[in-house]
Each structure stands twice: as structure tokens, then as C-alpha cells.
Write an enzyme that holds these catalytic residues in place. Sequence first.
Site, mmCIF file in Angstrom:
data_model
loop_
_atom_site.group_PDB
_atom_site.id
_atom_site.type_symbol
_atom_site.label_atom_id
_atom_site.label_comp_id
_atom_site.label_asym_id
_atom_site.label_seq_id
_atom_site.Cartn_x
_atom_site.Cartn_y
_atom_site.Cartn_z
ATOM 1 N N LEU A 1 0.822 -1.208 0.000
ATOM 2 C CA LEU A 1 0.000 0.000 0.000
ATOM 3 C C LEU A 1 0.855 1.256 0.000
ATOM 4 O O LEU A 1 0.469 2.276 -0.563
ATOM 5 C CB LEU A 1 -0.922 -0.026 1.222
ATOM 6 C CG LEU A 1 -1.941 1.079 1.383
ATOM 7 C CD1 LEU A 1 -2.899 1.058 0.197
ATOM 8 C CD2 LEU A 1 -2.696 0.901 2.673
ATOM 9 N N ASP A 2 2.013 1.175 0.598
ATOM 10 C CA ASP A 2 2.914 2.316 0.657
ATOM 11 C C ASP A 2 3.553 2.593 -0.701
ATOM 12 O O ASP A 2 4.078 3.690 -0.917
ATOM 13 C CB ASP A 2 4.000 2.052 1.697
ATOM 14 C CG ASP A 2 4.525 3.310 2.319
ATOM 15 O OD1 ASP A 2 3.783 4.310 2.322
ATOM 16 O OD2 ASP A 2 5.666 3.301 2.810
#
Length: 72
Positions: free
Chosen positions: A55-56
Site C-alpha cells: 500500500l505504501d
Amino acid sequence: MELTYIAVAVLIGVCALGTAIGFAILGGKFLEATARQPEMAPALQTKMFIVAGLLDAVPMIGVGIAMYMLFA
């Protein structure tokens, strides 16, 4: 050129907002799952950190595209 600055700002802002919402949902679901089955907490935590790393990557890709738009 001014519209490029606006596009870059919107792109980075949307990436940051999307990541924030994703982390909020991820953390909430992790807490719900841990509350339901506390014995699964270590396995869930490992999976949560893997998904958090993926997600980062979203804002990093967004910043990369924004820098390309800004300087190319």
C-alpha cells in the site's frame, strides 16, 4: 505550464488521500480480526505489514509520475 502544477498537486494529494484511507481500513480490519481471534495475531500482523508495504508503494508511484510530469 500552470496547469501542470495543478495536475501534479492533485495527483500527489489524491495519492496521499488514497493511502491514508487504505491504512485506516487496513488497521481497522486488523484490529477486528485480532479481537475475534487473538491467537492469530502474529500471523495477521505479518500479513498486515506485507499489505502495508504494498500500500505504501502507491504514493511513491504517484510521486514518481508527478515528478516526470513536472520535469519532463
